[in-house]
Design a protein around this motif. Structure first.
Motif, PDB file in Angstrom:
ATOM      1  N   GLU A 170      -4.816  46.243  57.188  1.00  0.00           N
ATOM      2  CA  GLU A 170      -4.866  45.499  58.584  1.00  0.00           C
ATOM      3  C   GLU A 170      -3.868  46.319  59.513  1.00  0.00           C
ATOM      4  N   ARG A 209      -5.896  49.349  60.683  1.00  0.00           N
ATOM      5  CA  ARG A 209      -6.895  48.962  61.425  1.00  0.00           C
ATOM      6  C   ARG A 209      -6.501  48.837  63.022  1.00  0.00           C
ATOM      7  N   GLU A 228      -7.097  51.247  66.129  1.00  0.00           N
ATOM      8  CA  GLU A 228      -7.871  50.623  67.368  1.00  0.00           C
ATOM      9  C   GLU A 228      -7.101  50.873  68.535  1.00  0.00           C
ATOM     10  N   LYS A 272      -5.640  44.057  75.989  1.00  0.00           N
ATOM     11  CA  LYS A 272      -6.417  44.937  75.092  1.00  0.00           C
ATOM     12  C   LYS A 272      -5.776  44.751  73.700  1.00  0.00           C
ATOM     13  N   ALA A 291      -6.015  41.452  72.002  1.00  0.00           N
ATOM     14  CA  ALA A 291      -7.539  41.343  71.496  1.00  0.00           C
ATOM     15  C   ALA A 291      -7.780  42.145  70.089  1.00  0.00           C
ATOM     16  N   ILE A 292      -7.479  43.143  70.127  1.00  0.00           N
ATOM     17  CA  ILE A 292      -7.500  44.072  68.601  1.00  0.00           C
ATOM     18  C   ILE A 292      -6.406  43.477  67.725  1.00  0.00           C
ATOM     19  N   THR A 305      -6.224  40.248  67.118  1.00  0.00           N
ATOM     20  CA  THR A 305      -6.555  38.994  66.485  1.00  0.00           C
ATOM     21  C   THR A 305      -7.900  38.951  65.447  1.00  0.00           C
ATOM     22  N   ASN A 306      -8.337  40.234  65.518  1.00  0.00           N
ATOM     23  CA  ASN A 306      -9.620  40.449  65.090  1.00  0.00           C
ATOM     24  C   ASN A 306      -9.213  41.088  63.766  1.00  0.00           C
ATOM     25  N   ASN A 307      -8.900  40.089  62.919  1.00  0.00           N
ATOM     26  CA  ASN A 307      -8.282  40.673  61.484  1.00  0.00           C
ATOM     27  C   ASN A 307      -9.515  40.779  60.516  1.00  0.00           C
ATOM     28  N   SER A 327      -3.429  38.301  58.452  1.00  0.00           N
ATOM     29  CA  SER A 327      -3.356  37.649  59.978  1.00  0.00           C
ATOM     30  C   SER A 327      -2.216  38.522  60.614  1.00  0.00           C
TER      31      SER A 327
END
Ligand SMILES: [Zn+2]
Length: 429
Positions: A244, A247, A251, A317, A320-321, A323-325, A330
């Motif tokens: 996570e 990722r 991003e 930005k 937002a990235i 929270t997109n787990n 988390s």
């Protein structure tokens, strides 16, 4: 005819050396700077030889007291502001009162990055113009330029009705926290002023700083589900903390990167079953095994920006990235503010124009705006929201913050002249 020609030629020579606009009074100022030039180098040597690493409060104060005495001598009211409540030495402020012309705030700092245990402690000559000196360029040299420029104005009776505040902070290299306390007096001084001039190291006669990027910090903390590695990717276990966090970093790199002057750097990353991190030491430990899905992962980084808007935009930005787990993970991101940005405002560019004219009149060549992407944050950034600012008016040299730091003594006289004339013109505006 011959006589006229000779007069004309000598007139042209004078014009050439001095430009066209140096007034009689200004010539007096320049002469005083020249007379005091050798003394200014001796003064620099004296303050360099007193260790004033940020975390050496007695040393910082000792340097402050040498400057205090010099400002007392030229009739400034001086004030040592103790900063022990934020675990720092203190600041020296010196001021004159008046209402004539622009009100100026002149910014320097007393501390250096060389602490008492550093092997680099002494001012030594490399050749007849270059000195190897800890903090000589960053920025005891700049402090000395301020002092000797003001001294030249005082010696000629030209500072009588003007408001000038000289602020030498004692913790620029590592500001005390909270900043509301360690930078409170500087901000108050700015609110009473029209213009701030910063004397951090100069990037040559032909450049000054009209914009500096701000800097801030961020930290991402990720939690995953601890489980046997054989279950990773299944519905019950998910991706684990390290995938996570990977990722998220990927991003950030692909989606937040790209705007001019915006940079962000992950400085340290750790993940596993358990991690510890001690911020004060920038040091931590990680424990994990290849057959256990990582339960935790953390990254700490910095972010540099040219405006508050750019900073907020980037933070949006990043949030937002984060929270997109990925499944069963988390993450949260936290931000810390440090230096605000100093944007390239119209007012700052206006000041640059005035400096450019001074420089041309002195025969030192034109002055342009330095690339803000190449300069770090500085104290002037804290006051940029309140006054027009120009920075990078200090000494020249190389290798600031390294044991190879040098200061070019040959240029100090010319830089002091430029500063003295700039101040004189501003307080007569
Ligand atoms: Zn500095």
């Amino acid at each position: 005819m011959k006589q006229i020609l000779i007069t004309l030629i000598s007139f042209l020579l004078v014009v050439n050396t001095f430009g066209q606009k140096i007034t009689k009074t200004e010539k007096r100022i320049l002469k005083t700077v020249t007379i005091n030039s050798a003394a200014s180098i001796e003064f620099l040597k004296k303050v360099v030889n007193i260790n004033s690493g940020t975390m050496n409060p007695q040393g910082v104060k000792k340097v402050g007291m040498v400057f205090k005495e010099a400002y007392d001598e030229i009739g400034f009211s001086t004030n040592w502001i103790d900063m022990s409540e934020v675990n720092r030495s203190g600041h020296l402020f010196a001021e004159t009162n008046g209402n004539k012309g622009k009100k100026l705030l002149l910014i320097g700092h007393l501390d250096t990055v060389f602490e008492e245990d550093s092997p680099f402690q002494e001012f030594t000559m490399v050749n007849d113009s270059i000195a190897h000196a800890p903090g000589g360029n960053d920025m005891k040299g700049g402090n000395v330029i301020i002092l000797y420029a003001l001294k030249a104005l005082v010696d000629n009776g030209l500072l009588k009705k003007s408001q000038i505040i000289v602020a030498y902070t004692g913790d620029e290299e590592s500001a005390g926290k909270p900043l509301s306390i360690s930078r409170g007096d500087l901000i108050e001084a700015a609110k009473k002023s029209d213009i701030a001039l910063g004397f951090e190291t100069s990037t040559g006669f032909n450049y000054a700083t009209v914009a500096r990027r701000g800097s801030s910090g961020w930290k991402v903390e990720v939690t995953g589900k601890r489980a046997h590695s054989s279950g990773i990717f299944n519905e019950r276990v998910g991706a684990g903390a390290i995938f996570e966090l990977s990722r998220i970093m990927n991003e950030f790199y692909n989606e937040v990167r790209g705007e001019e002057y915006l940079t962000f750097n992950p400085g340290v990353i750790m993940g596993g079953t358990k991690v510890t991190f001690e911020s004060a030491l920038s040091k931590g430990t990680a424990f994990g095994k290849s057959n256990v899905v990582a339960q935790t992962a953390t990254v700490k980084g910095g972010l540099r920006f040219i405006s508050e808007k750019q900073k907020e935009n980037a933070r949006g930005k990043m949030k937002a990235i984060v929270t997109n787990n990925l499944p069963h993970t988390s993450a949260k991101i936290t931000f810390t503010d440090s230096y605000p940005a100093m944007g390239p405002t119209e007012g700052n560019n206006g000041l640059l124009k005035i400096l450019n004219q001074v420089s041309l009149d002195l025969g030192q060549g034109g002055v342009e705006a330095y690339d803000p992407g190449k300069r770090g944050a500085a104290d002037v950034s804290f006051v940029a929201a309140y006054v027009d600012c120009l920075d990078g008016l200090g000494t020249m040299g190389n290798g600031a913050h390294t044991p190879k730091e040098t200061v070019n003594l040959n240029t100090i006289e010319e830089l002091t002249k430029r500063t003295a004339i700039l101040i004189y013109r501003l307080i007569n505006q």
